[in-house]
Design a protein around this motif. Sequence first.
Motif, mmCIF file in Angstrom:
data_model
loop_
_atom_site.group_PDB
_atom_site.id
_atom_site.type_symbol
_atom_site.label_atom_id
_atom_site.label_comp_id
_atom_site.label_asym_id
_atom_site.label_seq_id
_atom_site.Cartn_x
_atom_site.Cartn_y
_atom_site.Cartn_z
ATOM 1 N N LYS A 59 0.820 -1.216 0.000
ATOM 2 C CA LYS A 59 0.000 0.000 0.000
ATOM 3 C C LYS A 59 0.854 1.266 0.000
ATOM 4 N N GLN A 60 2.073 1.141 0.481
ATOM 5 C CA GLN A 60 2.969 2.292 0.643
ATOM 6 C C GLN A 60 4.306 1.938 0.016
ATOM 7 N N ASN A 61 4.833 2.789 -0.863
ATOM 8 C CA ASN A 61 6.090 2.403 -1.506
ATOM 9 C C ASN A 61 7.307 3.236 -1.098
ATOM 10 N N ILE A 62 7.100 4.263 -0.301
ATOM 11 C CA ILE A 62 8.215 5.075 0.202
ATOM 12 C C ILE A 62 8.412 4.800 1.687
ATOM 13 N N PHE A 63 9.642 4.478 2.074
ATOM 14 C CA PHE A 63 9.958 4.210 3.481
ATOM 15 C C PHE A 63 11.183 5.024 3.878
ATOM 16 N N LYS A 64 10.992 5.913 4.831
ATOM 17 C CA LYS A 64 12.102 6.698 5.346
ATOM 18 C C LYS A 64 12.916 5.866 6.325
ATOM 19 N N SER A 65 14.196 6.130 6.385
ATOM 20 C CA SER A 65 15.058 5.363 7.275
ATOM 21 C C SER A 65 14.605 5.471 8.728
ATOM 22 N N ALA A 66 14.061 6.629 9.099
ATOM 23 C CA ALA A 66 13.614 6.840 10.481
ATOM 24 C C ALA A 66 12.425 5.958 10.848
ATOM 25 N N GLU A 67 11.700 5.452 9.852
ATOM 26 C CA GLU A 67 10.545 4.581 10.109
ATOM 27 C C GLU A 67 10.947 3.163 10.454
ATOM 28 N N MET A 68 12.161 2.780 10.113
ATOM 29 C CA MET A 68 12.586 1.386 10.224
ATOM 30 C C MET A 68 13.066 1.073 11.640
ATOM 31 N N ASP A 69 12.508 0.052 12.225
ATOM 32 C CA ASP A 69 12.926 -0.355 13.570
ATOM 33 C C ASP A 69 14.309 -0.979 13.546
ATOM 34 N N ASP A 70 14.577 -1.790 12.535
ATOM 35 C CA ASP A 70 15.900 -2.384 12.367
ATOM 36 C C ASP A 70 16.000 -2.944 10.959
ATOM 37 N N ILE A 71 17.190 -3.395 10.592
ATOM 38 C CA ILE A 71 17.425 -3.935 9.259
ATOM 39 C C ILE A 71 18.402 -5.095 9.354
ATOM 40 N N ASP A 72 18.158 -6.120 8.567
ATOM 41 C CA ASP A 72 19.041 -7.291 8.521
ATOM 42 C C ASP A 72 19.500 -7.462 7.075
ATOM 43 N N PHE A 73 20.711 -7.003 6.784
ATOM 44 C CA PHE A 73 21.207 -7.104 5.412
ATOM 45 C C PHE A 73 22.009 -8.378 5.194
ATOM 46 N N ARG A 74 22.136 -9.207 6.233
ATOM 47 C CA ARG A 74 22.850 -10.476 6.093
ATOM 48 C C ARG A 74 21.909 -11.637 5.754
ATOM 49 N N SER A 75 20.628 -11.448 5.980
ATOM 50 C CA SER A 75 19.670 -12.515 5.722
ATOM 51 C C SER A 75 19.468 -12.730 4.238
ATOM 52 N N TYR A 76 18.906 -13.900 3.906
ATOM 53 C CA TYR A 76 18.473 -14.156 2.538
ATOM 54 C C TYR A 76 16.960 -14.269 2.564
ATOM 55 N N PRO A 77 16.240 -13.326 1.980
ATOM 56 C CA PRO A 77 16.751 -12.073 1.435
ATOM 57 C C PRO A 77 16.910 -11.033 2.544
ATOM 58 N N PRO A 78 17.609 -9.916 2.279
ATOM 59 C CA PRO A 78 17.689 -8.831 3.263
ATOM 60 C C PRO A 78 16.284 -8.331 3.604
ATOM 61 N N ASN A 79 16.139 -7.771 4.780
ATOM 62 C CA ASN A 79 14.814 -7.293 5.182
ATOM 63 C C ASN A 79 14.938 -6.205 6.227
ATOM 64 N N PHE A 80 13.892 -5.417 6.346
ATOM 65 C CA PHE A 80 13.810 -4.467 7.452
ATOM 66 C C PHE A 80 12.475 -4.646 8.151
ATOM 67 N N ARG A 81 12.442 -4.219 9.406
ATOM 68 C CA ARG A 81 11.239 -4.400 10.223
ATOM 69 C C ARG A 81 10.575 -3.063 10.486
ATOM 70 N N ILE A 82 9.260 -3.055 10.335
ATOM 71 C CA ILE A 82 8.422 -1.942 10.775
ATOM 72 C C ILE A 82 7.353 -2.535 11.681
ATOM 73 N N GLU A 83 7.456 -2.234 12.968
ATOM 74 C CA GLU A 83 6.565 -2.788 13.987
ATOM 75 C C GLU A 83 6.567 -4.314 13.918
ATOM 76 N N ASN A 84 5.437 -4.946 13.561
ATOM 77 C CA ASN A 84 5.349 -6.403 13.596
ATOM 78 C C ASN A 84 5.449 -7.038 12.217
ATOM 79 N N GLU A 85 6.157 -6.385 11.319
ATOM 80 C CA GLU A 85 6.234 -6.894 9.948
ATOM 81 C C GLU A 85 7.647 -6.774 9.397
ATOM 82 N N LEU A 86 8.037 -7.771 8.627
ATOM 83 C CA LEU A 86 9.288 -7.733 7.882
ATOM 84 C C LEU A 86 8.984 -7.409 6.427
ATOM 85 N N ILE A 87 9.773 -6.522 5.851
ATOM 86 C CA ILE A 87 9.676 -6.184 4.438
ATOM 87 C C ILE A 87 10.924 -6.747 3.764
#
Length: 211
Positions: A59-87
């Motif tokens: 529903k939303q395609n722009i994500f500011k860095s300040a919105e991201m709770d954390d990021i995992d760039f080592r995972s396959y695939p990489p992902n970031f978390r916003i509240e209770n969801e991984l993108i």
Amino acid sequence: MKFLRRFLKQFDISNNSKVTFDNPRPDQQKLFIPLGQLTLFDDFLKIENYPFKPSIAYKQNIFKSAEMDDIDFRSYPPNFRIENELIFLPKSQNNEIELFAKRNTIKTVQRPPIWSWLLEPFLDTEYTQGTDQKLMENLSEYGLSVDQISLLRAEVESQMLQYNFDTMLWEWVSFDTSDVLRAMRPKYKKNEFESFYKRVMKVALLTKQTD
């Protein structure tokens, strides 16, 4: 046969490995959907054509860095978390994602591969009693009981087998959270997939139990 499949996969002769998910063949499109197109800017990123309708990224395609709770760039695939969801983000842009995270001082994490452990019985490799015991121990550390594990595996079994073998993917190393979402997406109706999506995220974000 398993050795031959692994040998072929080393040279990508089968053309079915995970690296082809961004360019699926017509007969794989329902299962091997791409994770969208990612563009990174200084302090925000843009995701277009994200495939999972229950996700905020659909529903939303722009994500500011300040919105991201954390990021995992080592995972396959990489992902970031916003509240209770991984993108999920394209693995091919892993280096850009890492630079983006460091530039914006986003908290970096390395998530436990909970869904990888759950999905291991559906790989193209031998699944031994010893393997099962070790995985059960790993999963129990994150609060999953034997009954819960059995129910989750039973729910996804037929689709994961189709995903791996009917398509001749023959994955033998590991599956991940995005794989089970890809596999189950064609099976469920909208409301069913929304419910499943939430449960998948809840499991993916489990934390280790403490005494």
